[in-house]
Design a protein around this motif. Sequence first.
Motif, short mmCIF file in Angstrom:
data_model
loop_
_atom_site.label_atom_id
_atom_site.label_comp_id
_atom_site.label_asym_id
_atom_site.label_seq_id
_atom_site.Cartn_x
_atom_site.Cartn_y
_atom_site.Cartn_z
N UNK A 1 0.85 -1.20 0.00
CA UNK A 1 0.00 0.00 0.00
C UNK A 1 0.88 1.24 0.00
N UNK A 2 0.59 2.17 -0.89
CA UNK A 2 1.33 3.42 -0.92
C UNK A 2 2.59 3.38 -1.76
N UNK A 3 2.84 2.27 -2.42
CA UNK A 3 4.00 2.17 -3.29
C UNK A 3 3.59 2.12 -4.74
N UNK A 4 4.07 1.12 -5.45
CA UNK A 4 3.67 0.93 -6.84
C UNK A 4 2.23 0.43 -6.84
N UNK A 5 1.35 1.12 -7.51
CA UNK A 5 -0.05 0.70 -7.55
C UNK A 5 -0.34 -0.16 -8.76
N UNK A 6 -1.30 -1.07 -8.59
CA UNK A 6 -1.64 -2.02 -9.65
C UNK A 6 -2.80 -1.57 -10.52
N UNK A 7 -3.47 -0.46 -10.16
CA UNK A 7 -4.62 -0.03 -10.95
C UNK A 7 -4.14 0.73 -12.18
N UNK A 8 -3.55 0.01 -13.08
CA UNK A 8 -2.98 0.60 -14.30
C UNK A 8 -2.89 -0.48 -15.36
N UNK A 9 -2.78 -0.04 -16.60
CA UNK A 9 -2.64 -1.01 -17.68
C UNK A 9 -1.30 -1.70 -17.66
N UNK A 10 -0.26 -0.96 -17.29
CA UNK A 10 1.07 -1.55 -17.15
C UNK A 10 1.71 -1.00 -15.88
N UNK A 11 2.52 -1.83 -15.23
CA UNK A 11 3.24 -1.41 -14.02
C UNK A 11 4.64 -2.00 -14.05
N UNK A 12 5.59 -1.24 -13.52
CA UNK A 12 6.96 -1.73 -13.35
C UNK A 12 7.15 -2.02 -11.87
#
Length: 203
Positions: free
Chosen positions: A122-133
């Motif tokens: 929580x509060x880092x890289x979020x997954x609500x996206x088409x692409x994530x690194x």
Amino acid sequence: AACALLSSVMYTAVPLFLVAALASNETRLVVLVDRYAENLSAVLERAAPLPTVRAGETLLRVAASSVNPIDYKVLDGSLKSLFPLHFPQILGADVLGTVVGCGAGACSRVRLGERVWGNLGVGGVGAWAETVAVPEALVSIAPTLLTGFDEAALATLPLVGMTMLQAFNAAAGVFTPRRHESNRSVCVISSGSGGTGPAGLQI
């Protein structure tokens, strides 16, 4: 759609899909918040630059994520001492997707084209996206789909599963198969029909 899901979820994770074509070769659609708010007015869908894939990271094409209670509980700022947000902040801890790129030194545990899942926190890289690194250490190969399950179901499991594992570990071995055999110890899962309890029952 994300706002509707957020307003209806109270106790358990539900699937979240971002079904849309990439806006261009240089942008992606994301669901983010731009400030703390006591309502859902801060939740926005936006086009954003594609993520930069750094050393040790994998680039995922997201198939599904979920909405957990923690995702909306952090919005009003009451938990910012534990989970500070950095605006604009993409939310979403659970991720299920396909590896489509690797940074330097990555793809030692997972490979291009493999379907993976993970808990991004929580509060880092979020997954609500088409692409994530994401750091490769945060994902692992997703299990094979069983009859009656789909990607949406898999995307609701990483956060609650790890939460229950942490709870069992915190119990310092109060309930383990070996100890159960010696003294018939019993583990009571009081939230067996809630959000994390079902995962605990399976573990």
